[in-house]
Design a protein around this motif. Structure first.
Motif, mmCIF file in Angstrom:
data_model
loop_
_atom_site.group_PDB
_atom_site.id
_atom_site.type_symbol
_atom_site.label_atom_id
_atom_site.label_comp_id
_atom_site.label_asym_id
_atom_site.label_seq_id
_atom_site.Cartn_x
_atom_site.Cartn_y
_atom_site.Cartn_z
ATOM 1 N N VAL A 1 -28.827 -15.789 -3.800
ATOM 2 C CA VAL A 1 -28.125 -16.718 -2.927
ATOM 3 C C VAL A 1 -29.138 -17.749 -2.433
ATOM 4 C CG1 VAL A 1 -26.851 -16.929 -0.745
ATOM 5 C CG2 VAL A 1 -26.500 -14.923 -2.211
ATOM 6 N N ALA A 2 -28.751 -19.017 -2.495
ATOM 7 C CA ALA A 2 -29.634 -20.096 -2.025
ATOM 8 C C ALA A 2 -29.808 -19.996 -0.510
ATOM 9 C CB ALA A 2 -29.057 -21.453 -2.407
ATOM 10 N N VAL A 3 -31.039 -20.227 -0.059
ATOM 11 C CA VAL A 3 -31.333 -20.260 1.373
ATOM 12 C C VAL A 3 -32.155 -21.510 1.668
ATOM 13 C CG1 VAL A 3 -31.207 -17.763 1.759
ATOM 14 C CG2 VAL A 3 -33.366 -18.754 1.068
ATOM 15 N N GLY A 4 -31.753 -22.255 2.690
ATOM 16 C CA GLY A 4 -32.506 -23.443 3.068
ATOM 17 C C GLY A 4 -32.164 -24.654 2.228
ATOM 18 N N GLU A 5 -32.988 -25.660 2.395
ATOM 19 C CA GLU A 5 -32.799 -26.948 1.740
ATOM 20 C C GLU A 5 -33.605 -27.029 0.446
ATOM 21 O OE1 GLU A 5 -30.721 -29.332 3.034
ATOM 22 O OE2 GLU A 5 -30.206 -27.780 4.500
ATOM 23 N N GLU A 6 -33.203 -27.947 -0.409
ATOM 24 C CA GLU A 6 -33.973 -28.214 -1.620
ATOM 25 C C GLU A 6 -35.320 -28.827 -1.242
ATOM 26 O OE1 GLU A 6 -31.861 -30.575 -4.487
ATOM 27 O OE2 GLU A 6 -30.159 -29.197 -4.526
ATOM 28 N N TYR A 7 -36.325 -28.626 -2.071
ATOM 29 C CA TYR A 7 -37.655 -29.183 -1.854
ATOM 30 C C TYR A 7 -38.284 -29.481 -3.205
ATOM 31 C CZ TYR A 7 -38.731 -24.276 -2.779
ATOM 32 O OH TYR A 7 -38.788 -23.022 -3.342
ATOM 33 N N LEU A 8 -39.316 -30.301 -3.192
ATOM 34 C CA LEU A 8 -40.030 -30.626 -4.421
ATOM 35 C C LEU A 8 -41.230 -29.706 -4.573
ATOM 36 C CD1 LEU A 8 -40.100 -34.537 -4.579
ATOM 37 C CD2 LEU A 8 -38.736 -32.965 -5.962
ATOM 38 N N GLU A 9 -41.354 -29.154 -5.751
ATOM 39 C CA GLU A 9 -42.530 -28.359 -6.103
ATOM 40 C C GLU A 9 -43.005 -28.919 -7.439
ATOM 41 O OE1 GLU A 9 -43.266 -23.757 -7.281
ATOM 42 O OE2 GLU A 9 -42.208 -24.074 -5.389
ATOM 43 N N ASP A 10 -44.203 -29.474 -7.451
ATOM 44 C CA ASP A 10 -44.731 -30.128 -8.656
ATOM 45 C C ASP A 10 -43.772 -31.205 -9.159
ATOM 46 O OD1 ASP A 10 -47.066 -28.451 -8.719
ATOM 47 O OD2 ASP A 10 -45.791 -26.857 -9.522
ATOM 48 N N ASP A 11 -43.182 -31.953 -8.220
ATOM 49 C CA ASP A 11 -42.244 -33.046 -8.496
ATOM 50 C C ASP A 11 -40.949 -32.605 -9.178
ATOM 51 O OD1 ASP A 11 -43.688 -35.097 -7.269
ATOM 52 O OD2 ASP A 11 -44.921 -35.399 -9.066
ATOM 53 N N ILE A 12 -40.615 -31.314 -9.102
ATOM 54 C CA ILE A 12 -39.365 -30.793 -9.654
ATOM 55 C C ILE A 12 -38.561 -30.207 -8.500
ATOM 56 C CG2 ILE A 12 -38.349 -29.046 -11.177
ATOM 57 C CD1 ILE A 12 -40.846 -29.293 -12.946
ATOM 58 N N PRO A 13 -37.269 -30.578 -8.350
ATOM 59 C CA PRO A 13 -36.451 -30.032 -7.271
ATOM 60 C C PRO A 13 -36.304 -28.507 -7.390
ATOM 61 C CG PRO A 13 -35.383 -31.939 -8.265
ATOM 62 C CD PRO A 13 -36.532 -31.574 -9.140
ATOM 63 N N HIS A 14 -36.574 -27.812 -6.288
ATOM 64 C CA HIS A 14 -36.477 -26.356 -6.202
ATOM 65 C C HIS A 14 -35.642 -25.970 -4.992
ATOM 66 C CE1 HIS A 14 -39.840 -26.297 -9.020
ATOM 67 N NE2 HIS A 14 -39.764 -24.978 -9.089
ATOM 68 N N ILE A 15 -35.218 -24.722 -4.985
ATOM 69 C CA ILE A 15 -34.555 -24.154 -3.811
ATOM 70 C C ILE A 15 -34.947 -22.683 -3.721
ATOM 71 C CG2 ILE A 15 -32.395 -23.550 -5.011
ATOM 72 C CD1 ILE A 15 -31.081 -24.600 -2.248
ATOM 73 N N ALA A 16 -35.165 -22.219 -2.494
ATOM 74 C CA ALA A 16 -35.447 -20.797 -2.290
ATOM 75 C C ALA A 16 -34.148 -20.019 -2.465
ATOM 76 C CB ALA A 16 -36.016 -20.563 -0.893
ATOM 77 N N MET A 17 -34.242 -18.871 -3.105
ATOM 78 C CA MET A 17 -33.078 -18.000 -3.311
ATOM 79 C C MET A 17 -33.498 -16.570 -3.042
ATOM 80 S SD MET A 17 -31.228 -19.726 -6.664
ATOM 81 C CE MET A 17 -29.566 -19.132 -6.255
ATOM 82 N N VAL A 18 -32.559 -15.778 -2.508
ATOM 83 C CA VAL A 18 -32.857 -14.388 -2.163
ATOM 84 C C VAL A 18 -31.758 -13.486 -2.716
ATOM 85 C CG1 VAL A 18 -33.144 -12.741 -0.247
ATOM 86 C CG2 VAL A 18 -34.123 -15.024 -0.073
ATOM 87 N N ARG A 19 -32.178 -12.303 -3.142
ATOM 88 C CA ARG A 19 -31.240 -11.257 -3.558
ATOM 89 C C ARG A 19 -31.587 -9.998 -2.786
ATOM 90 N NH1 ARG A 19 -30.588 -9.072 -9.731
ATOM 91 N NH2 ARG A 19 -31.705 -7.200 -9.143
ATOM 92 N N GLU A 20 -30.580 -9.440 -2.143
ATOM 93 C CA GLU A 20 -30.791 -8.213 -1.336
ATOM 94 C C GLU A 20 -30.640 -6.981 -2.200
ATOM 95 O OE1 GLU A 20 -31.683 -8.184 1.953
ATOM 96 O OE2 GLU A 20 -31.638 -10.361 2.057
#
Length: 154
Positions: A135-154
């Protein structure tokens, strides 16, 4: 080392010290082939974290075609994590991404007795990871100029 066979994919989980020189060469080559060349992204892949990771290698006919590295809680994120998820371009039609991710989650459970997993996902792969229970958590961010998003699985 842990070894399982899945869908014609032989999956091995090894510590850094258990990797053979050839396996280390192959995984660095695959990561470079996809993350640097295919994605046209210049970044420092050799980041000093491989030594702490467990390496999950997916081989087909003795050739590395899928790979991840996994970390116990605190070694990368506060939670256990999976990173450097990669499948060779000519093998993606076989959906080995699902096999290597499921094997990686199993390695975290087996080796670290953990089920909560956090990843830093490339945004275009959000649906793939959602299909695996993330599940996505938080906002998108750039990592090495590529859009990323943090995701978590319980």
């Amino acid at each position: 080392m842990t070894k399982i066979s899945l869908n014609m994919l032989e999956i091995k989980t090894k510590t850094f010290l258990e990797l053979t020189k050839q396996e280390l060469y192959d995984l660095l080559q695959l990561r470079s082939e996809v993350f640097v060349v295919e994605q046209d992204c210049v970044y420092q892949d050799i980041d000093g974290k491989d030594q702490k990771a467990l390496h999950v290698l997916g081989c087909k006919n003795e050739k590395l075609v899928a790979y991840t590295r996994v970390f116990k809680p605190g070694d990368y994120f506060e939670e256990s994590s999976i990173g450097r998820v990669v499948v060779a371009k000519n093998q993606r039609q076989f959906k080995y991404g699902y096999d290597i991710m499921n094997a990686s989650a199993e390695a975290i459970k087996h080796h670290f007795n953990e089920t909560t997993i956090k990843i830093s996902a490339q945004c275009y792969l959000k649906k793939f990871y959602t299909n695996l229970g993330f599940v996505a958590v938080g906002e998108e961010y750039l990592e090495d100029d590529i859009p990323h998003i943090a995701m978590v699985r319980e």
